[in-house]
Design a protein around this motif. Structure first.
Motif, PDB file in Angstrom:
ATOM      1  N   THR A 559       0.797  -1.230   0.000  1.00 14.84           N
ATOM      2  CA  THR A 559       0.000   0.000   0.000  1.00 14.84           C
ATOM      3  C   THR A 559       0.827   1.277   0.000  1.00 14.84           C
ATOM      4  O   THR A 559       0.293   2.357   0.237  1.00 14.84           O
ATOM      5  N   ARG A 577     -14.243  -2.381  -4.223  1.00 18.58           N
ATOM      6  CA  ARG A 577     -14.304  -3.583  -3.391  1.00 18.58           C
ATOM      7  C   ARG A 577     -12.964  -4.313  -3.463  1.00 18.58           C
ATOM      8  O   ARG A 577     -12.485  -4.634  -4.554  1.00 18.58           O
ATOM      9  N   VAL A 578     -12.392  -4.551  -2.293  1.00 18.42           N
ATOM     10  CA  VAL A 578     -11.080  -5.200  -2.213  1.00 18.42           C
ATOM     11  C   VAL A 578     -11.226  -6.422  -1.309  1.00 18.42           C
ATOM     12  O   VAL A 578     -11.203  -6.299  -0.081  1.00 18.42           O
ATOM     13  N   VAL A 581      -6.283  -7.429   0.979  1.00 21.03           N
ATOM     14  CA  VAL A 581      -5.074  -6.611   0.881  1.00 21.03           C
ATOM     15  C   VAL A 581      -3.923  -7.458   1.399  1.00 21.03           C
ATOM     16  O   VAL A 581      -3.965  -7.931   2.539  1.00 21.03           O
ATOM     17  N   VAL A 597      -6.674   2.592   1.943  1.00 19.40           N
ATOM     18  CA  VAL A 597      -7.339   1.613   1.079  1.00 19.40           C
ATOM     19  C   VAL A 597      -8.798   1.451   1.509  1.00 19.40           C
ATOM     20  O   VAL A 597      -9.686   1.196   0.698  1.00 19.40           O
ATOM     21  N   PHE A 598      -9.057   1.622   2.807  1.00 20.98           N
ATOM     22  CA  PHE A 598     -10.412   1.461   3.339  1.00 20.98           C
ATOM     23  C   PHE A 598     -11.307   2.658   3.017  1.00 20.98           C
ATOM     24  O   PHE A 598     -12.514   2.587   3.239  1.00 20.98           O
ATOM     25  N   ARG A 601     -14.242   2.183   0.498  1.00 18.04           N
ATOM     26  CA  ARG A 601     -14.238   0.858  -0.112  1.00 18.04           C
ATOM     27  C   ARG A 601     -14.543  -0.208   0.935  1.00 18.04           C
ATOM     28  O   ARG A 601     -14.238  -0.048   2.116  1.00 18.04           O
ATOM     29  N   SER A 602     -15.093  -1.310   0.484  1.00 16.10           N
ATOM     30  CA  SER A 602     -15.262  -2.475   1.351  1.00 16.10           C
ATOM     31  C   SER A 602     -14.050  -3.365   1.184  1.00 16.10           C
ATOM     32  O   SER A 602     -13.624  -3.665   0.065  1.00 16.10           O
ATOM     33  N   VAL A 603     -13.464  -3.753   2.303  1.00 15.32           N
ATOM     34  CA  VAL A 603     -12.266  -4.593   2.315  1.00 15.32           C
ATOM     35  C   VAL A 603     -12.591  -5.859   3.083  1.00 15.32           C
ATOM     36  O   VAL A 603     -13.155  -5.804   4.189  1.00 15.32           O
TER      37      VAL A 603
END
Length: 788
Positions: A559, A577-578, A581, A597-598, A601-603
């Motif tokens: 990241t 949507r991830v 990671v 990254v969050f 977005r849904s992780v």
């Protein structure tokens, strides 16, 4: 003071020439040499004497202005030139040229400013050093006293020096270096040890620090970004503002909101004035009470030179109110410039000072005219002010901001128009929160919560404005860049004042809207169709994105070194949507962007390898995952993960050294513990190698694993620790090197690049190519570069 009959009634320019003489004379004296200031002062004296003789009968109303110019020339040629000469020939400057070691007793002038680090290799992201402006009281070099009272800048360790407050006396020992800025600073002191014999700060500084801490605690009821932003809006305390938010505000042209400026004080004084006028107090008494509130606010924010400058600029409006005449504003502004430059000549080269002056001048000279012009054309007064004020502020401050930041925000006007309605309420509520927090912390949560929606609105405006394609244009920095931007603004004004040229500008803008915008926004060229993998340009670090069949879904591997760049890369790719990671290892240049990254977005989960060092990094990753409610998964050797259109296999590390500890100074053991992934994508096999070095590469070769891949994410940013046999075994057609421009590590190594090209690989680099995408071309991997 009466205006000249030839001058519009609402303006009085007679003090402007003396202010410009002092400001520009000191500025050129600092940028070049003290004798330039001396020459400018003598020329001003000569011109003023001639005007006094000519105007004694013909233009008596300008006689006072010529007298002020004479005084300004004398002050510039006398006391100010002497101060410049003393600073430029200070004994510490001579010692600094030799890199001598000194012991200095100094008085701290400003609060320590942290130097943020993105965090590379084993270093934790965040501040490790502070910059402290100070004035020398005593100095000693090689056991001998040094006759100096000059200003210095201390570069000192964050841990032991960050708690100092202005007006404290402290002793420091360090090596000298010449300063980079052309101000009154005579030397830079690189301090290694802790402060010695620090005195107790004065009560008002302790009270201000206590209030700022209480404000931070009261804001903790808000979301992390809003809790960090509100103290910045109120008192310029940006210690809780994330690097990502700071970048977004800068790109959106809103960074001035997080610095104490005349606008902050004007809002506070304006709120006090509205309250007092509602109580039917007279304008003079109201202005006096508002002035006392202004003094209290200056003390609250620390009373530093930058705040003092803002306080003087804020007092300009109060003086005009007390005098009851609009035309008093410009003379008051000119007088403020004179007083501030004489008090502290270094302000002449301070970008913040220039911003304050030109912004106030723009609001005085341009905004009223534009408001009148728009209202005559039927625009409602409130809307006319909402448009004219940010437009005038942008126009006059653009040259200064361009020279200071090395960029121009083309979305600044729109962003400031959208932000303007909530800035004053948020600032007032923040001040109320700070006052209540000092004696009733529980009650302070109420105005803090009330300021939450305003803070969130500013965050939304900054985020979306900064992500507009082409929101920021690069520009030469420094004073020459500012002068170039000034010339561009002058040309634009001249063009807009001529109807025929104005029509040409309108046609050009229509062409841009019809051609450039559809090409870049409606049908953007990025990401390329059918992309399988993207190496994100995140600076000196790693961040790769692997696409799935379903649009908007992707796996992220590493990241980057700081929040922001990986988030922006994912936004450009349309990833929301991830499922996973993967953090190849726990060095800061691979994990520090995890939190971003969050963002929106849904992780699904965060995957890690067997390494748990450095300890701070593991703790940071665990805290981020826990805060967002996602599990930490340890990926094991041989594990296979399948998604539509993508398969990952864990093929390393084969061996993890037991010496993953903080004594691993060069980070080799942690690098060799990197997760190695083999990805099966529509573009072929991709080998993701983290930062594996020679030992881990040898383990992979000895394991007998099939390492061949069409695409290789080159290990460790292309460092020289790459085994040519390992690169030959992979035999990639495409080699992606994630590396930061101008890094101090010498990455990528020429030997590594040469070995890859000799084996027939096409080498791409994020420092020169920007984001790099891997696509398919007739079943073969192809590369598309986004460009910088």
């Amino acid at each position: 003071m009466l205006a000249d009959p030839e001058t519009p009634a609402w303006q009085d320019f007679r003090l402007v020439p003396p202010a410009l003489v002092l400001w520009l004379g000191v500025l050129t004296g600092l940028l070049w040499s003290w004798w330039v200031a001396l020459g400018a002062g003598l020329v001003s004296v000569g011109v003023a004497s001639f005007l006094l003789w000519r105007w004694r009968v013909t233009r008596p109303r300008w006689f006072a202005g010529a007298g002020a110019l004479l005084i300004a020339g004398l002050v510039l040629a006398g006391p100010l030139t002497i101060r410049l000469a003393q600073a430029q020939h200070d004994p510490l400057s001579t010692l600094a040229a030799r890199g001598a070691t000194v012991t200095v007793r100094v008085t701290v002038d400003e609060r320590p400013k942290p130097i943020e680090s993105a965090g590379y290799a084993g270093q934790q992201a965040g501040a490790r050093s502070v910059v402290i402006a100070a004035t020398v009281d005593q100095a000693e070099a090689a056991g001998k006293p040094v006759a100096t009272r000059g200003r210095v800048v201390l570069l000192a360790p964050f841990q032991s020096w960050s708690s100092l407050l202005p007006a404290q006396d402290v002793t420091a020992t360090g090596s000298l270096a010449l300063p980079r800025d052309a101000d009154l600073t005579v030397a830079v002191v690189y301090v290694r040890g802790p402060p010695v014999a620090a005195t107790k700060p004065p009560w008002w500084q302790r009270a201000a620090a206590s209030t700022r801490e209480a404000l931070r605690q009261a804001c903790s009821v808000l979301s992390p970004d809003a809790a960090g932003l509100l103290p910045g809006l109120v008192v310029g305390d940006t210690s809780g503002v994330s690097p990502q938010v700071q970048r977004e505000f800068k790109d959106a042209g809103l960074s001035h909101l997080m610095a104490v400026s005349g606008s902050n004080l004007a809002v506070v004084a304006g709120a006090v004035l509205l309250l007092l006028r509602a109580l039917r107090l007279g304008p003079r008494l109201s202005a006096a009470v508002a002035g006392l509130a202004l003094v209290g606010f200056v003390i609250l924010t620390g009373g530093e030179p930058s705040v003092l400058r803002a306080g003087v600029m804020g007092a300009v409006a109060l003086l005009a109110l007390a005098l009851g005449r609009k035309r008093s504003v410009l003379p008051a502004l000119a007088a403020a410039v004179c007083v501030l430059v004489v008090y502290d000549p270094a302000m002449a080269v301070n970008f913040g000072f220039a911003l304050s002056v030109v912004a106030t001048a723009g609001l005085v000279l341009l905004a009223p005219r534009w408001v009148d012009a728009m209202t005559r054309r039927g625009v409602p007064p409130g809307l006319a002010e909402g448009l004219a004020i940010p437009l005038a502020a942008f126009l006059v401050t653009a040259p200064v901001i361009a020279g200071m930041a090395g960029q121009v925000s083309v979305v600044s006007i729109a962003a400031n128009v959208l932000a303007a309605p909530v800035v004053a309420p948020a600032t007032v509520l923040g001040v109320v929160t700070a006052v209540l927090a000092t004696f009733w912390p529980a009650a302070a949560h109420v105005p803090a919560l009330a300021a939450g929606p305003e803070a969130h609105w500013l965050l939304i405006v900054a985020r979306h404005a900064s992500r507009v394609p082409g929101a920021v244009l690069p520009w030469p920095d420094g004073w020459w860049g500012g002068l170039l931007a000034l010339a561009a603004v002058i040309v634009l004004i001249v063009v807009l004042r001529r109807p025929r040229l104005r029509m040409g500008v309108a046609l050009a803008l229509v062409c841009v809207l019809l051609v450039v915008v559809p090409a870049r926004v409606i049908a953007p060229g990025w990401p390329p169709a059918g992309w399988a993998m993207v190496a994100c340009d995140v600076g000196q670090g790693d961040a790769e994105v692997l696409s799935m069949t379903e649009p908007g879904r992707a796996i992220v591997v590493d990241t980057g070194p700081e929040p922001g760049p990986v988030d922006e890369c994912l936004a450009r790719l349309g990833v929301d949507r991830v499922p996973l990671v993967v953090l190849s290892h726990l060095h800061a240049d691979h994990i520090s962007g995890l939190d971003s990254v969050f963002d929106g977005r849904s992780v699904g989960a965060v995957g890690v390898g067997p390494g748990r060092m450095p300890a701070w990094a593991w703790q940071q990753v665990a805290q981020v995952a826990a805060r967002h409610g996602v599990p930490l998964l340890e990926l094991e050797l041989g594990q296979r993960l399948d998604w539509p259109g993508l398969t990952l296999e864990v093929i390393g590390p084969r061996y993890v050294s037991p010496r993953q500890d903080d004594d691993d100074a060069d980070g080799t053991n942690i690098n060799n513990a990197s997760i190695v992934l083999r990805a099966f994508t529509p573009a072929g096999r991709v080998l993701l190698t983290g930062d594996v070095e020679l030992l881990a590469q040898a383990d992979l070769l000895d394991s007998g694993t099939d390492l061949h891949a069409e695409v290789l994410k080159v290990p460790h940013h292309g460092s020289r620790f790459s085994n040519p046999r390992f690169l030959a075994e992979v035999a990639p057609r495409l080699a992606l090197i994630s590396v930061g421009a101008g890094n101090s590590y010498g990455h990528p190594s020429k030997s590594t690049v040469d070995a890859l090209t000799a084996d027939g690989a096409l080498v791409t680099r994020t420092d020169t190519d920007g984001d790099v995408a891997v696509t398919t071309d007739k079943g073969e991997p192809a590369v598309v570069r986004k460009g910088k």
